[in-house]
Design a protein around this motif. Structure first.
Motif, PDB file in Angstrom:
ATOM      1  N   ARG A 208      36.340  44.242  57.750  1.00 46.91           N
ATOM      2  CA  ARG A 208      37.652  44.818  57.439  1.00 46.91           C
ATOM      3  C   ARG A 208      38.709  44.267  58.395  1.00 46.91           C
ATOM      4  NH1 ARG A 208      37.705  50.710  59.047  1.00 46.91           N
ATOM      5  NH2 ARG A 208      38.241  49.746  61.018  1.00 46.91           N
ATOM      6  N   SER A 209      39.859  43.920  57.845  1.00 51.15           N
ATOM      7  CA  SER A 209      40.944  43.378  58.675  1.00 51.15           C
ATOM      8  C   SER A 209      41.844  44.457  59.235  1.00 51.15           C
ATOM      9  CB  SER A 209      41.791  42.392  57.865  1.00 51.15           C
ATOM     10  OG  SER A 209      42.393  43.046  56.747  1.00 51.15           O
ATOM     11  N   LYS A 210      41.997  45.558  58.495  1.00 47.85           N
ATOM     12  CA  LYS A 210      42.889  46.628  58.941  1.00 47.85           C
ATOM     13  C   LYS A 210      42.585  47.892  58.138  1.00 47.85           C
ATOM     14  CE  LYS A 210      46.317  44.117  57.497  1.00 47.85           C
ATOM     15  NZ  LYS A 210      45.609  43.223  56.533  1.00 47.85           N
ATOM     16  N   MET A 211      43.150  49.008  58.560  1.00 41.72           N
ATOM     17  CA  MET A 211      43.043  50.271  57.825  1.00 41.72           C
ATOM     18  C   MET A 211      44.433  50.661  57.342  1.00 41.72           C
ATOM     19  SD  MET A 211      40.899  52.719  56.863  1.00 41.72           S
ATOM     20  CE  MET A 211      39.541  52.861  58.020  1.00 41.72           C
ATOM     21  N   LEU A 212      44.582  50.780  56.033  1.00 43.50           N
ATOM     22  CA  LEU A 212      45.872  51.106  55.431  1.00 43.50           C
ATOM     23  C   LEU A 212      45.869  52.540  54.908  1.00 43.50           C
ATOM     24  CD1 LEU A 212      46.484  47.819  53.388  1.00 43.50           C
ATOM     25  CD2 LEU A 212      47.518  48.464  55.579  1.00 43.50           C
ATOM     26  N   PRO A 213      47.039  53.159  54.740  1.00 37.66           N
ATOM     27  CA  PRO A 213      47.099  54.506  54.157  1.00 37.66           C
ATOM     28  C   PRO A 213      46.526  54.509  52.739  1.00 37.66           C
ATOM     29  CG  PRO A 213      49.184  53.913  55.171  1.00 37.66           C
ATOM     30  CD  PRO A 213      48.365  52.672  55.158  1.00 37.66           C
ATOM     31  N   TYR A 214      46.009  55.662  52.342  1.00 37.02           N
ATOM     32  CA  TYR A 214      45.364  55.747  51.039  1.00 37.02           C
ATOM     33  C   TYR A 214      46.341  55.507  49.894  1.00 37.02           C
ATOM     34  CZ  TYR A 214      47.470  60.312  50.096  1.00 37.02           C
ATOM     35  OH  TYR A 214      48.351  61.328  49.858  1.00 37.02           O
ATOM     36  N   ASN A 215      47.620  55.774  50.106  1.00 38.59           N
ATOM     37  CA  ASN A 215      48.609  55.644  49.034  1.00 38.59           C
ATOM     38  C   ASN A 215      49.385  54.325  49.110  1.00 38.59           C
ATOM     39  OD1 ASN A 215      49.957  56.228  51.360  1.00 38.59           O
ATOM     40  ND2 ASN A 215      51.306  57.786  50.470  1.00 38.59           N
ATOM     41  N   HIS A 216      48.829  53.311  49.797  1.00 39.54           N
ATOM     42  CA  HIS A 216      49.547  52.045  49.881  1.00 39.54           C
ATOM     43  C   HIS A 216      49.499  51.325  48.539  1.00 39.54           C
ATOM     44  CE1 HIS A 216      45.462  50.431  50.219  1.00 39.54           C
ATOM     45  NE2 HIS A 216      45.974  49.258  49.888  1.00 39.54           N
ATOM     46  N   ARG A 217      50.434  50.446  48.301  1.00 39.90           N
ATOM     47  CA  ARG A 217      50.510  49.686  47.063  1.00 39.90           C
ATOM     48  C   ARG A 217      50.357  48.201  47.377  1.00 39.90           C
ATOM     49  NH1 ARG A 217      49.703  53.936  45.680  1.00 39.90           N
ATOM     50  NH2 ARG A 217      50.809  55.325  44.214  1.00 39.90           N
ATOM     51  N   ALA A 218      49.584  47.515  46.526  1.00 40.30           N
ATOM     52  CA  ALA A 218      49.367  46.084  46.732  1.00 40.30           C
ATOM     53  C   ALA A 218      50.647  45.311  46.452  1.00 40.30           C
ATOM     54  CB  ALA A 218      48.247  45.584  45.815  1.00 40.30           C
ATOM     55  N   ALA A 219      50.875  44.290  47.255  1.00 39.72           N
ATOM     56  CA  ALA A 219      52.087  43.478  47.073  1.00 39.72           C
ATOM     57  C   ALA A 219      51.955  42.589  45.844  1.00 39.72           C
ATOM     58  CB  ALA A 219      52.304  42.618  48.316  1.00 39.72           C
ATOM     59  N   VAL A 220      53.072  42.367  45.183  1.00 44.76           N
ATOM     60  CA  VAL A 220      53.113  41.463  44.034  1.00 44.76           C
ATOM     61  C   VAL A 220      53.369  40.058  44.561  1.00 44.76           C
ATOM     62  CG1 VAL A 220      54.245  40.884  41.863  1.00 44.76           C
ATOM     63  CG2 VAL A 220      53.970  43.289  42.545  1.00 44.76           C
ATOM     64  N   VAL A 221      52.415  39.158  44.320  1.00 45.41           N
ATOM     65  CA  VAL A 221      52.477  37.804  44.872  1.00 45.41           C
ATOM     66  C   VAL A 221      52.990  36.854  43.799  1.00 45.41           C
ATOM     67  CG1 VAL A 221      51.154  35.946  45.943  1.00 45.41           C
ATOM     68  CG2 VAL A 221      50.570  38.335  46.413  1.00 45.41           C
ATOM     69  N   GLU A 222      53.910  36.004  44.198  1.00 51.27           N
ATOM     70  CA  GLU A 222      54.443  34.998  43.275  1.00 51.27           C
ATOM     71  C   GLU A 222      53.470  33.822  43.194  1.00 51.27           C
ATOM     72  OE1 GLU A 222      56.317  33.033  40.580  1.00 51.27           O
ATOM     73  OE2 GLU A 222      57.060  34.991  41.258  1.00 51.27           O
ATOM     74  N   VAL A 223      52.973  33.556  41.991  1.00 50.67           N
ATOM     75  CA  VAL A 223      51.971  32.503  41.800  1.00 50.67           C
ATOM     76  C   VAL A 223      52.462  31.467  40.780  1.00 50.67           C
ATOM     77  CG1 VAL A 223      49.998  33.924  42.439  1.00 50.67           C
ATOM     78  CG2 VAL A 223      50.814  33.939  40.064  1.00 50.67           C
ATOM     79  N   GLN A 224      53.777  31.239  40.736  1.00 51.44           N
ATOM     80  CA  GLN A 224      54.309  30.273  39.783  1.00 51.44           C
ATOM     81  C   GLN A 224      53.744  28.881  40.041  1.00 51.44           C
ATOM     82  OE1 GLN A 224      56.212  31.111  37.213  1.00 51.44           O
ATOM     83  NE2 GLN A 224      56.284  28.992  36.454  1.00 51.44           N
ATOM     84  N   GLU A 225      53.590  28.525  41.295  1.00 50.03           N
ATOM     85  CA  GLU A 225      53.065  27.201  41.621  1.00 50.03           C
ATOM     86  C   GLU A 225      51.600  27.074  41.214  1.00 50.03           C
ATOM     87  OE1 GLU A 225      54.467  24.454  42.903  1.00 50.03           O
ATOM     88  OE2 GLU A 225      56.441  25.386  42.767  1.00 50.03           O
ATOM     89  N   ILE A 226      50.834  28.164  41.365  1.00 46.77           N
ATOM     90  CA  ILE A 226      49.422  28.107  40.979  1.00 46.77           C
ATOM     91  C   ILE A 226      49.286  28.006  39.472  1.00 46.77           C
ATOM     92  CG2 ILE A 226      47.247  29.359  41.054  1.00 46.77           C
ATOM     93  CD1 ILE A 226      48.110  30.600  43.654  1.00 46.77           C
ATOM     94  N   ARG A 227      50.153  28.707  38.730  1.00 41.88           N
ATOM     95  CA  ARG A 227      50.103  28.632  37.263  1.00 41.88           C
ATOM     96  C   ARG A 227      50.431  27.212  36.790  1.00 41.88           C
ATOM     97  NH1 ARG A 227      53.735  31.999  36.264  1.00 41.88           N
ATOM     98  NH2 ARG A 227      52.511  33.900  35.996  1.00 41.88           N
ATOM     99  N   ALA A 228      51.398  26.615  37.433  1.00 43.68           N
ATOM    100  CA  ALA A 228      51.760  25.241  37.063  1.00 43.68           C
ATOM    101  C   ALA A 228      50.642  24.266  37.409  1.00 43.68           C
ATOM    102  CB  ALA A 228      53.061  24.837  37.770  1.00 43.68           C
ATOM    103  N   ALA A 229      49.988  24.497  38.539  1.00 44.61           N
ATOM    104  CA  ALA A 229      48.882  23.620  38.936  1.00 44.61           C
ATOM    105  C   ALA A 229      47.699  23.761  37.977  1.00 44.61           C
ATOM    106  CB  ALA A 229      48.456  23.938  40.365  1.00 44.61           C
ATOM    107  N   TYR A 230      47.438  24.975  37.511  1.00 46.81           N
ATOM    108  CA  TYR A 230      46.330  25.176  36.577  1.00 46.81           C
ATOM    109  C   TYR A 230      46.615  24.509  35.239  1.00 46.81           C
ATOM    110  CZ  TYR A 230      43.082  27.527  33.417  1.00 46.81           C
ATOM    111  OH  TYR A 230      42.123  27.781  32.471  1.00 46.81           O
ATOM    112  N   ASN A 231      47.852  24.595  34.761  1.00 44.53           N
ATOM    113  CA  ASN A 231      48.207  23.925  33.511  1.00 44.53           C
ATOM    114  C   ASN A 231      48.097  22.411  33.668  1.00 44.53           C
ATOM    115  OD1 ASN A 231      48.731  26.407  32.299  1.00 44.53           O
ATOM    116  ND2 ASN A 231      50.904  26.374  32.869  1.00 44.53           N
ATOM    117  N   TRP A 232      48.473  21.891  34.817  1.00 45.20           N
ATOM    118  CA  TRP A 232      48.349  20.445  35.074  1.00 45.20           C
ATOM    119  C   TRP A 232      46.896  19.991  35.017  1.00 45.20           C
ATOM    120  CZ3 TRP A 232      45.779  18.186  39.250  1.00 45.20           C
ATOM    121  CH2 TRP A 232      45.965  16.827  39.442  1.00 45.20           C
ATOM    122  N   ALA A 233      45.993  20.848  35.531  1.00 42.31           N
ATOM    123  CA  ALA A 233      44.582  20.480  35.582  1.00 42.31           C
ATOM    124  C   ALA A 233      43.879  20.709  34.258  1.00 42.31           C
ATOM    125  CB  ALA A 233      43.888  21.281  36.675  1.00 42.31           C
ATOM    126  N   ASP A 234      44.205  21.766  33.548  1.00 43.37           N
ATOM    127  CA  ASP A 234      43.413  22.156  32.371  1.00 43.37           C
ATOM    128  C   ASP A 234      43.918  21.545  31.078  1.00 43.37           C
ATOM    129  OD1 ASP A 234      41.234  23.867  31.293  1.00 43.37           O
ATOM    130  OD2 ASP A 234      42.888  24.858  30.249  1.00 43.37           O
TER     131      ASP A 234
END
Length: 491
Positions: A208-234
């Motif tokens: 475990r890296s850390k202990m967070l509060p039970y009501n924490h919310r996961a961050a929304v990560v921008e993955v536009q570059e990963i989506r473009a890279a996957y389309n380039w490969a597939d």
């Protein structure tokens, strides 16, 4: 610089770093899961310059709960789902525990896509979050290890049944699993390791890296570059062949030499896990370069891949050594064995029970010698009602309570005058009178009457009384004869 900072590269590394503030997982674990998922997704069109696939197989090794293995996998899925969610939803499987089932799964994926315009698609992603349960079943199948290794190599695998022969010419298998360090030592055998089944895997220790509060919310990560890279490969009409540039090739040769030098210093069992380390660097560097939509592998990508493989090599060394320590059980002393037996019998047992419980490990002589050295064991003779020997008893006691009794204090003795009486006059001993028997030799000898033998004991059952007879009438005296002398009656 942390371990993860040395590993991260390109858009995939940035996405993992952005997700970590709201995740309790180990960043290395998230990175390992992301590499496995993404490499399987792009494996249809992206390949190495030697024709090998780019799939990366990873294993998260961590203790239950505190390892946060599930957190790591879920974090990787969440940040990659906008880019490769369609592939993961359709092609993810688990519970593959035999060679025939592995071939059957990959063969069905190829058959389902054989008529499509995009061509045959045999990609699959196996995720085993309870890998120990699958390992137990896999050991029963003699074909699994061979087919599993061949699938990683990208060579043809097949299985013959009574009806048909199933064959997969180009297996594209992704793999990711979770295991605890204790399960690794129990189910990952040295035979399979020496055979090469586990040097295709990249295990990493996580926590475990850390202990967070039970009501924490996961961050929304921008993955536009990963989506473009996957389309380039597939979606490319031609395969994306990944190859080193000049600087990356030189660095790769240095890493190969370093790996082989390290293997020469290690025992054969440990070195067996690192035989594919150089190729693992090649595959990871190719996957990382593909996220930047290029086919030339740079030196920086090689360094990032080598940082991850080095971390995995250190994790494997620790896992194998800990497993060896667990299998080497310390030899218990006789004293420890005696205490265990006494605790089993509620603190007290006789010598017969003790020797039977200890078995051939302890003899009667060694038991007595060991108990003499044990301040917490008392030996005594038990009282019995019979006439036999008293049994020897052994009993656990508290050494602190075993205090020798203090000698009894007595009052000082007073002077006592002892009066010795005068010696009584001696009395002459009584003369012992002897009784003599007078024998008259003139008298006739008395006849000796023989003694009757002792009567036999009467039976316990009463015997029947004999029938009584009536007394018969007295017979009359005979009449005198006629020619007898009459004077004889007068005599």
């Amino acid at each position: 610089m942390t371990a993860f900072e040395a590993m991260k590269f390109g858009p995939l590394g940035d996405a993992v770093a952005a997700a970590m503030p709201t995740s309790e997982a180990d960043p290395v674990g998230v990175w390992a899961a992301a590499l496995s998922l993404y490499s399987a997704a792009i494996s249809r069109n992206v390949r190495l310059d030697n024709g090998r696939p780019v799939v990366v197989w990873t294993v998260l090794a961590g203790r239950s709960a505190i390892g946060r293995k599930g957190y790591a996998l879920n974090t990787a899925k969440r940040l990659l789902h906008p880019a490769i969610g369609g592939f993961l939803d359709v092609r993810t499987r688990d519970g593959i525990s035999s060679g025939p089932s592995l071939v059957d799964m990959l063969n069905k994926f190829e058959l389902e896509t054989s008529g499509l315009p995009t061509g045959i698609d045999g990609r699959a992603m196996v995720v085993e979050e309870e890998w120990a349960a699958v390992l137990r079943t896999q050991k029963r199948c003699p074909k699994f290890s061979t087919l599993f290794r061949t699938a990683w190599d990208g060579k043809t695998i097949s299985n013959r049944t009574k009806k048909e022969t199933q064959s997969v010419s180009r297996p594209l298998l992704g793999f990711h699993a979770h295991v605890t360090p204790g399960e690794w030592g129990k189910y990952v055998s040295s035979t399979d390791a020496l055979g090469g089944s586990f040097n295709r895997l990249l295990p990493v220790l996580v926590e475990r890296s850390k202990m967070l509060p039970y009501n924490h919310r996961a961050a929304v990560v921008e993955v536009q570059e990963i989506r473009a890279a996957y389309n380039w490969a597939d979606q490319s009409d031609q395969p994306r062949v990944m190859e080193f540039d000049a600087a990356a090739g030189r660095r790769y040769d240095e890493i190969r030499a370093e790996v082989e030098d390290r293997m020469a210093e290690l025992p054969e069992l440990l070195a067996a896990y690192m035989e594919r380390a150089a190729e693992q660097v090649h595959r990871i560097a190719a996957v990382l370069t593909a996220t930047t939509r290029r086919t030339k592998i740079t030196r920086k990508a090689v360094e990032s891949a080598w940082a991850f493989v080095s971390y995995s090599m250190a994790s494997v060394e620790k896992l194998v050594r800990e497993a060896a320590d667990q299998k080497t059980k310390p030899v218990k002393s006789t004293e420890d064995l005696v205490r265990e037996v006494l605790e089993r019998y509620e603190g007290e047992a006789n010598s017969t029970v003790m020797l039977r419980a200890l078995g051939s490990r302890v003899t009667a002589a060694s038991l007595r010698a060991a108990v003499e050295r044990m301040p917490d064991v008392e030996v005594y003779k038990a009282e019995t009602a019979g006439r036999g020997a008293k049994p020897t008893m052994y009993r656990l006691i508290d050494p602190a309570a075993k205090v020798a009794p203090e000698p009894e204090k007595r009052a000082p003795a007073e002077s006592v005058v002892v009066v010795v009486p005068e010696r009584a006059p001696e009395i002459a001993p009584r003369t012992e009178l002897t009784r003599k028997r007078v024998v008259d030799h003139a008298a006739p000898a008395r006849a000796t009457v023989p003694r009757k033998p002792a009567a036999a004991k009467r039976s316990a059952r009463p015997t029947a009384r004999p029938a009584t007879r009536r007394p018969s009438a007295p017979k009359p005296a005979p009449a005198p004869a006629a020619n007898s002398n009459p004077f004889l009656s007068l005599l």
